[in-house]
Design a protein around this motif. Structure first.
Motif, mmCIF file in Angstrom:
data_model
loop_
_atom_site.group_PDB
_atom_site.id
_atom_site.type_symbol
_atom_site.label_atom_id
_atom_site.label_comp_id
_atom_site.label_asym_id
_atom_site.label_seq_id
_atom_site.Cartn_x
_atom_site.Cartn_y
_atom_site.Cartn_z
ATOM 1 N N ALA A 60 0.830 -1.207 0.000
ATOM 2 C CA ALA A 60 0.000 0.000 0.000
ATOM 3 C C ALA A 60 0.861 1.252 0.000
ATOM 4 C CB ALA A 60 -0.925 -0.012 1.215
ATOM 5 N N VAL A 61 2.030 1.168 0.639
ATOM 6 C CA VAL A 61 2.924 2.324 0.703
ATOM 7 C C VAL A 61 4.361 1.834 0.773
ATOM 8 C CG1 VAL A 61 2.799 2.487 3.232
ATOM 9 C CG2 VAL A 61 3.376 4.516 1.900
ATOM 10 N N LEU A 62 5.262 2.559 0.118
ATOM 11 C CA LEU A 62 6.692 2.286 0.201
ATOM 12 C C LEU A 62 7.364 3.504 0.824
ATOM 13 C CD1 LEU A 62 9.051 0.533 -2.247
ATOM 14 C CD2 LEU A 62 9.709 2.779 -1.378
ATOM 15 N N ARG A 121 10.382 9.214 -7.133
ATOM 16 C CA ARG A 121 9.049 8.911 -7.651
ATOM 17 C C ARG A 121 9.033 8.866 -9.174
ATOM 18 N NH1 ARG A 121 5.903 13.071 -3.561
ATOM 19 N NH2 ARG A 121 5.415 11.562 -1.902
ATOM 20 N N ASP A 122 9.749 9.795 -9.809
ATOM 21 C CA ASP A 122 9.787 9.802 -11.275
ATOM 22 C C ASP A 122 10.402 8.514 -11.812
ATOM 23 O OD1 ASP A 122 8.650 12.290 -11.304
ATOM 24 O OD2 ASP A 122 10.516 13.381 -11.692
ATOM 25 N N ARG A 135 5.152 -0.930 -12.758
ATOM 26 C CA ARG A 135 3.814 -1.083 -13.320
ATOM 27 C C ARG A 135 2.778 -0.329 -12.504
ATOM 28 N NH1 ARG A 135 2.828 -7.369 -14.183
ATOM 29 N NH2 ARG A 135 0.971 -6.543 -15.212
ATOM 30 N N ARG A 136 3.158 0.091 -11.297
ATOM 31 C CA ARG A 136 2.246 0.877 -10.476
ATOM 32 C C ARG A 136 2.090 2.267 -11.073
ATOM 33 N NH1 ARG A 136 1.596 -1.038 -5.002
ATOM 34 N NH2 ARG A 136 0.530 0.914 -4.603
ATOM 35 N N LEU A 137 0.882 2.776 -11.071
ATOM 36 C CA LEU A 137 0.597 4.073 -11.686
ATOM 37 C C LEU A 137 0.422 5.183 -10.660
ATOM 38 C CD1 LEU A 137 -1.980 2.859 -14.373
ATOM 39 C CD2 LEU A 137 0.495 3.201 -14.624
ATOM 40 N N ASP A 138 0.662 4.861 -9.375
ATOM 41 C CA ASP A 138 0.365 5.828 -8.321
ATOM 42 C C ASP A 138 1.593 6.128 -7.479
ATOM 43 O OD1 ASP A 138 0.563 3.313 -7.252
ATOM 44 O OD2 ASP A 138 -1.162 3.499 -5.916
ATOM 45 N N SER A 139 2.744 6.313 -8.118
ATOM 46 C CA SER A 139 3.994 6.463 -7.361
ATOM 47 C C SER A 139 3.984 7.693 -6.463
ATOM 48 C CB SER A 139 5.194 6.527 -8.316
ATOM 49 O OG SER A 139 5.101 7.655 -9.172
ATOM 50 N N THR A 140 3.294 8.746 -6.849
ATOM 51 C CA THR A 140 3.272 9.961 -6.019
ATOM 52 C C THR A 140 2.607 9.693 -4.679
ATOM 53 O OG1 THR A 140 3.217 11.374 -7.971
ATOM 54 C CG2 THR A 140 2.507 12.365 -5.903
ATOM 55 N N GLU A 141 1.533 8.914 -4.683
ATOM 56 C CA GLU A 141 0.827 8.598 -3.442
ATOM 57 C C GLU A 141 1.490 7.450 -2.699
ATOM 58 O OE1 GLU A 141 -0.729 8.697 -6.426
ATOM 59 O OE2 GLU A 141 -1.582 10.712 -6.219
#
Length: 403
Positions: A329-331, A349-350, A357-363
């Motif tokens: 859920a979070v790294l 994050r970039d 493959r995760r599309l939500d790296s900012t969160e």
């Protein structure tokens, strides 16, 4: 048949259930305190009678305290309870490559005081003896009227939690060091030992990022580079607690020599020592000193900032791999540059966004919840995790006589 049913197995099971219920009560107060007993019952699913009984025991042990009723109500009074953060302290020790951090924490994981002690050249036994002396000084000087719960110890390398032994820490030159045995003898306290990445996972789950309780990966990048993973509140240790060894993951386009004999390993490429050595070799700083390089980047020196951003992208490679393999859920990335150099977390994050493959790296990819106190927090969390896991357990049984 009746004797067997009433034997040790049943007693142990009953004790485990009581410990789990008391843990639920204590965690509910940690999350929502000050809180009424009726609210605890609603949030935990325990009966009102069970909550009353466990609350009374936790009050007796000095872990909870009653507060004055804030509202006048008709009928039974609703006296709220909260953690008693003034009664006890958790001792903490973190052993890094060049210095040890000794600290005291309260029950909410707040660092009350911390002391950093250089230890280059000290043997393990001498270092631990010195840490015990510092802990005694902190207790006398900053918590003379508080009761110590024990001492939590965290460090990098391979740490066997069950035996309280640092099996191997190559950068310290430690091998099979009986940390628990040595410190218990010199302090007279209960001592628990764990790897710092796992300890910081516990800290995030108790006091930090709310999504860490679902599942979390902790990536620690200092002089030591390692990781830890938890799901459903359980940290994975593996046989002899050897899980989390990511130091030798390959890094693209790196030719940095590693102590293992290969090139391009993660720790050899991104460690603080490597970056400081490169900066000194380029003439950016006079000698290999990571804090000096970090301060230079913090003041906006373009060459220093560029070094940190390049390193952040390499850290992002490892983060992307861990995200795809473990899908947490979070790294959480624990790295001093995140707080000191504004562009480092976005760069990580970039890189994750490009590779994962995760599309939500900012969160999903975040910095530690404990910037500036992460090392002290790691040591304290080793002990506090056990407290919150079973406040009636044998580690803290002496507290049953607290007044």
């Amino acid at each position: 048949m009746t004797a067997a049913a009433d034997g040790p197995q049943r007693t142990d099971a009953r004790g485990a259930r009581r410990g789990a219920s008391a843990s639920a009560v204590l965690r509910a107060v940690l999350d929502g305190g000050p809180v009424a007993r009726s609210t605890i019952a609603r949030r935990t699913g325990l009966s009102a009678a069970a909550v009353t009984g466990h609350t009374a025991e936790l009050l007796r042990r000095g872990l909870l305290r009653e507060l004055p009723e804030t509202e006048k109500r008709v009928g039974r009074p609703h006296v709220p309870v909260d953690l008693d953060t003034g009664r006890h302290v958790a001792g903490a020790l973190h052993v890094a490559v060049h210095h040890a951090t000794v600290a005291l924490l309260d029950l909410r994981g707040n660092v009350l005081v911390q002391h950093e002690e250089p230890h280059d050249g000290l043997a393990a036994e001498d270092l631990l003896a010195r840490a015990a002396e510092i802990l005694d000084d902190l207790l006398l000087g900053h918590a003379p009227d508080r009761e110590p719960l024990g001492l939590g110890v965290a460090t990098g390398g391979w740490v066997d939690r069950e035996s309280g032994t640092v099996v191997e820490h190559p950068l310290l030159g430690w091998k099979n060091v009986p940390v628990r045995e040595l410190l218990a003898g010199s302090t007279g306290l209960a001592v628990e030992v764990d790897g710092h990445a796992r300890a910081l996972v516990h800290a995030e789950q108790l006091f930090g990022h709310p999504r860490a309780r679902e599942s979390v990966v902790q990536l620690f990048t200092g002089n030591v580079v390692d990781a830890a993973f938890a799901t459903g509140g359980t940290v994975h240790h593996g046989p002899r607690s050897a899980a989390g060894a990511v130091a030798h993951l390959p890094v693209d386009d790196s030719t940095e020599a590693c102590r293992c004999g290969r090139t391009g390993c993660l720790e050899a490429t991104v460690s603080e020592a490597t970056l400081a050595r490169r900066a000194a070799k380029s003439g950016l700083i006079a000698r290999p000193d990571f804090p000096e390089l970090l301060a230079l980047a913090g003041r906006g020196d373009s060459a220093a900032v560029r070094m940190f951003l390049d390193r952040a992208r390499l850290i992002g490679q490892a983060a992307a791999l861990l995200l795809d393999v473990l899908n947490p859920a979070v790294l959480v990335v624990v790295d001093r540059s995140i707080a000191g150099v504004p562009g480092c977390l976005p760069a990580i994050r970039d890189e994750v966004g490009e590779r994962s493959r995760r599309l939500d790296s900012t969160e999903t990819v975040v910095g530690t919840s404990f910037p500036g106190t992460e090392l002290a927090t790691a040591g304290g969390a080793v002990l506090l995790d056990l407290l919150y896991g079973n406040p009636l357990g044998p580690l803290l049984s002496a507290l049953s006589h607290a007044s």
